[in-house]
Motif scaffolding. Sequence first.
Motif, mmCIF file in Angstrom:
data_model
loop_
_atom_site.group_PDB
_atom_site.id
_atom_site.type_symbol
_atom_site.label_atom_id
_atom_site.label_comp_id
_atom_site.label_asym_id
_atom_site.label_seq_id
_atom_site.Cartn_x
_atom_site.Cartn_y
_atom_site.Cartn_z
ATOM 1 N N ILE A 165 -41.077 -20.191 -11.159
ATOM 2 C CA ILE A 165 -40.827 -18.930 -11.856
ATOM 3 C C ILE A 165 -39.502 -18.930 -12.614
ATOM 4 O O ILE A 165 -39.409 -18.386 -13.713
ATOM 5 C CB ILE A 165 -40.919 -17.716 -10.895
ATOM 6 N N ASP A 166 -38.473 -19.578 -12.081
ATOM 7 C CA ASP A 166 -37.188 -19.593 -12.787
ATOM 8 C C ASP A 166 -37.292 -20.346 -14.115
ATOM 9 O O ASP A 166 -36.652 -19.979 -15.098
ATOM 10 C CB ASP A 166 -36.067 -20.154 -11.912
ATOM 11 N N GLU A 167 -38.114 -21.384 -14.176
ATOM 12 C CA GLU A 167 -38.329 -22.107 -15.431
ATOM 13 C C GLU A 167 -39.086 -21.240 -16.432
ATOM 14 O O GLU A 167 -38.798 -21.252 -17.625
ATOM 15 C CB GLU A 167 -39.093 -23.408 -15.191
ATOM 16 N N ILE A 168 -40.050 -20.488 -15.943
ATOM 17 C CA ILE A 168 -40.821 -19.603 -16.816
ATOM 18 C C ILE A 168 -39.915 -18.529 -17.404
ATOM 19 O O ILE A 168 -39.935 -18.267 -18.611
ATOM 20 C CB ILE A 168 -41.992 -18.952 -16.049
ATOM 21 N N PHE B 210 -37.562 -20.065 -19.983
ATOM 22 C CA PHE B 210 -38.291 -20.332 -21.230
ATOM 23 C C PHE B 210 -38.503 -19.037 -22.001
ATOM 24 O O PHE B 210 -38.310 -18.986 -23.216
ATOM 25 C CB PHE B 210 -39.641 -20.993 -20.924
ATOM 26 N N ARG B 211 -38.869 -18.000 -21.290
ATOM 27 C CA ARG B 211 -39.107 -16.698 -21.937
ATOM 28 C C ARG B 211 -37.827 -16.196 -22.605
ATOM 29 O O ARG B 211 -37.859 -15.733 -23.751
ATOM 30 C CB ARG B 211 -39.596 -15.695 -20.904
ATOM 31 N N ALA B 212 -36.714 -16.268 -21.898
ATOM 32 C CA ALA B 212 -35.446 -15.788 -22.461
ATOM 33 C C ALA B 212 -35.055 -16.591 -23.702
ATOM 34 O O ALA B 212 -34.606 -16.026 -24.701
ATOM 35 C CB ALA B 212 -34.346 -15.870 -21.405
ATOM 36 N N GLU B 213 -35.252 -17.888 -23.651
ATOM 37 C CA GLU B 213 -34.881 -18.757 -24.772
ATOM 38 C C GLU B 213 -35.763 -18.536 -26.001
ATOM 39 O O GLU B 213 -35.337 -18.770 -27.125
ATOM 40 C CB GLU B 213 -34.978 -20.228 -24.350
ATOM 41 N N ASN B 214 -36.997 -18.101 -25.796
ATOM 42 C CA ASN B 214 -37.962 -18.004 -26.898
ATOM 43 C C ASN B 214 -38.402 -16.580 -27.205
ATOM 44 O O ASN B 214 -39.374 -16.381 -27.931
ATOM 45 C CB ASN B 214 -39.188 -18.864 -26.575
ATOM 46 N N GLN B 215 -37.694 -15.612 -26.685
ATOM 47 C CA GLN B 215 -38.112 -14.220 -26.836
ATOM 48 C C GLN B 215 -38.183 -13.766 -28.295
ATOM 49 O O GLN B 215 -39.135 -13.109 -28.699
ATOM 50 C CB GLN B 215 -37.178 -13.309 -26.043
#
Length: 120
Positions: free
Chosen positions: A90-93, A96-101
């Motif tokens: 979950i921390d990777e997800i 990734f979400r924060a980086e690509n929002q």
Amino acid sequence: MKKRKLAEESKDGVSIPMHRNVRYIILILLSQILRSNGRRAGFELLPATDVPQLVGALSELLAKPTMPSAEHVISLDMHTVGVDVSSVPIDEILSFRAENQETYRCLNVRHSRILRKLNV
């Protein structure tokens, strides 16, 4: 709703315990109810669900002539268009979400424009 066993008395005076499907429908329809306010704030709010059992009910409701929605409800199989991330921590997800929002937001805006042009 209580008589039909779809809701219970509030235990905290604030929330109302209710049947899961009723809660889903209310949450889904909030975007429909708030469409005009969302538009004024620069958002295009559209009812959506990934619960297959609710797609038919949502389609039927939004097809009513008094609803300010598209005439058709787009129904997609989440297994076809979704990505299985069950093996990803979950921390990777979240990272990734924060980086690509911002990219995701732009993509969503473009998709919404295309769907509106297609009149679906």
